[in-house]
Design a protein around this motif. Sequence first.
Motif, PDB file in Angstrom:
ATOM      1  N   THR A 368       0.826  -1.208   0.000  1.00 26.48           N
ATOM      2  CA  THR A 368       0.000   0.000   0.000  1.00 26.48           C
ATOM      3  C   THR A 368       0.860   1.259   0.000  1.00 26.48           C
ATOM      4  O   THR A 368       0.470   2.295  -0.561  1.00 26.48           O
ATOM      5  N   ALA A 371       1.574   2.278  -3.477  1.00 27.89           N
ATOM      6  CA  ALA A 371       0.423   2.965  -4.078  1.00 27.89           C
ATOM      7  C   ALA A 371       0.304   4.381  -3.534  1.00 27.89           C
ATOM      8  O   ALA A 371       0.025   5.339  -4.279  1.00 27.89           O
ATOM      9  N   ARG A 382      -6.784   4.850  -7.634  1.00 23.60           N
ATOM     10  CA  ARG A 382      -7.247   3.627  -8.301  1.00 23.60           C
ATOM     11  C   ARG A 382      -6.218   3.167  -9.336  1.00 23.60           C
ATOM     12  O   ARG A 382      -5.952   1.977  -9.477  1.00 23.60           O
ATOM     13  N   GLU A 383      -5.646   4.130 -10.057  1.00 25.04           N
ATOM     14  CA  GLU A 383      -4.610   3.785 -11.042  1.00 25.04           C
ATOM     15  C   GLU A 383      -3.359   3.265 -10.332  1.00 25.04           C
ATOM     16  O   GLU A 383      -2.750   2.272 -10.756  1.00 25.04           O
ATOM     17  N   HIS A 385      -3.204   1.814  -7.462  1.00 24.86           N
ATOM     18  CA  HIS A 385      -3.523   0.490  -6.918  1.00 24.86           C
ATOM     19  C   HIS A 385      -3.310  -0.585  -7.987  1.00 24.86           C
ATOM     20  O   HIS A 385      -2.726  -1.653  -7.734  1.00 24.86           O
ATOM     21  N   GLU A 386      -3.765  -0.281  -9.197  1.00 28.16           N
ATOM     22  CA  GLU A 386      -3.626  -1.263 -10.283  1.00 28.16           C
ATOM     23  C   GLU A 386      -2.159  -1.482 -10.651  1.00 28.16           C
ATOM     24  O   GLU A 386      -1.725  -2.626 -10.884  1.00 28.16           O
ATOM     25  N   VAL A 387      -1.394  -0.411 -10.676  1.00 31.00           N
ATOM     26  CA  VAL A 387       0.031  -0.531 -10.994  1.00 31.00           C
ATOM     27  C   VAL A 387       0.725  -1.421  -9.969  1.00 31.00           C
ATOM     28  O   VAL A 387       1.480  -2.348 -10.322  1.00 31.00           O
ATOM     29  N   GLY A 389      -0.630  -3.575  -7.975  1.00 34.56           N
ATOM     30  CA  GLY A 389      -1.157  -4.933  -8.074  1.00 34.56           C
ATOM     31  C   GLY A 389      -0.402  -5.766  -9.095  1.00 34.56           C
ATOM     32  O   GLY A 389      -0.142  -6.959  -8.879  1.00 34.56           O
ATOM     33  N   LYS A 390      -0.018  -5.134 -10.189  1.00 37.35           N
ATOM     34  CA  LYS A 390       0.759  -5.842 -11.213  1.00 37.35           C
ATOM     35  C   LYS A 390       2.167  -6.153 -10.705  1.00 37.35           C
ATOM     36  O   LYS A 390       2.733  -7.219 -11.012  1.00 37.35           O
ATOM     37  N   ARG A 393       1.804  -9.136  -8.450  1.00 38.73           N
ATOM     38  CA  ARG A 393       1.621 -10.371  -9.208  1.00 38.73           C
ATOM     39  C   ARG A 393       2.951 -10.857  -9.794  1.00 38.73           C
ATOM     40  O   ARG A 393       3.270 -12.047  -9.765  1.00 38.73           O
ATOM     41  N   HIS A 413       7.305  -0.491 -14.448  1.00 40.26           N
ATOM     42  CA  HIS A 413       5.830  -0.528 -14.340  1.00 40.26           C
ATOM     43  C   HIS A 413       5.239   0.879 -14.411  1.00 40.26           C
ATOM     44  O   HIS A 413       4.124   1.066 -14.925  1.00 40.26           O
ATOM     45  N   ASP A 414       5.974   1.859 -13.845  1.00 41.71           N
ATOM     46  CA  ASP A 414       5.462   3.233 -13.882  1.00 41.71           C
ATOM     47  C   ASP A 414       6.639   4.178 -13.652  1.00 41.71           C
ATOM     48  O   ASP A 414       7.291   4.144 -12.606  1.00 41.71           O
TER      49      ASP A 414
END
Length: 452
Positions: A368, A371, A382-383, A385-387, A389-390, A393, A413-414
């Motif tokens: 977290t 994020a 929200r964006e 969080h998705e980054v 999450g990847k 994974r 990733h970003d």
Amino acid sequence: MKDLWAGRFGSRQLDPQIRAFTSSLELDKRIAKHDVRGSIGHARMLGRQNIVTPEEARALVAGLEQIARDIEADSFPWPADAEDVHSAVERVLRERIGPVAGKLHTARSRNDQIALDLRLFVIDLCDELDRSLRELAVALVERADREVDTVLPGYTHLQRAQPVSLAHVFLAHVEALRRDRQRVAHARERAAISPLGAGALAGTPHPVDPESVARELGLERTFRNSIDAVADRDFVADFLYAAALTAVHASRFAEELVLWTSAEFGFAELSDEHATGSSIMPQKKNADVAELVRGRAGRIVGDLVAVLTTLKGLPLAYDGDLQEQRVPLYDGAIVAPALAALATVVRGLRFDREAMHRATERGMLTATDLADHLARSGVPFREAHEVVGKIVRERLAKGADLAGLTLEELQRHDARFAATALDEIAVEKSLAARTSPGGTAPARVREALAEA
């Protein structure tokens, strides 16, 4: 022994089987001192109001005070054939002071008498429960004061979630206990109403002074409606609700102790003086206190349900069913010693701080924070969080945790990840960052301790 109501039934005696079934004497013994205390207050009022002569009032009070001393010394001669505590006390009083004992029941019914006895008893139970609640809360605060910088996983869904201070966990339980004390105080306040003067249900033609009796007994108010005064058992349900929710809170903490002291968690160890063993397995060390606290929670919730179920079908005013409420009410007293035992266990706990810290390093508990890092730079959460999450994974696929993550991997990733992100996912940095009011940052926890 002649029953208090014998005149209506002539010479026919109550069937012994029915007497045994309807008698409440054994249950009443637990409230005997409250019954006599109420009778002393009633007798004095009778004298003040000239309902009996001053001499008669003094004789009644003197006789009752001796009975109170006998009950306290466990030397009161309980008549085996008495129907209840009221008839037992009156019989012994008559044997000692003569026929004037029969005047004690003037302007009073057993209906308002038992309602008073139970109210005085519930007040004592509330005081005892409050003392035990405070004892457990103090034990938790004292342990919290030593564990502000001790970090362990916080859990949601019983899965590791985010790093938290152990002191913060303890203080979370203290907050629940604080609410419990408020509920107990409210239950005590609602119990502190004197029903004396209501009679059987319709009041009395005698010039009674209910307020003076209430003052003498330390009760805050008197009844407003004579029917409600003898029918009301809300105060029993109030106490049992407060006790049941207290037991639920104690059970939640007890469950954590069972988990923490298991080999699967290995966060804490019980003192040898506060654990039990196995009759067959020499290696066992069992958290029996915590387990019994959990068990008592289920029991007291059942007591509350029993009382409410009885009350729901009763017409006004007094009904014999109310006699059955004594058992669950008395059972409510089991919560206070359970809390006291739990407090003793808390004071003796030993924590494995290294094991707790190691647990925070597995499971990506600071994901977290990654994020939040992006969100602080303007990325919609929200964006972000998705980054992250990847990233999670990908790390899981490699059999890796967040430890060892590089800035290059993050920026793949970003690109908006800055170098500070790697510092922010350190467990201690994550903990210290939670500075919002009521948060787990050590600085906030110390503030909470100062207010506890």
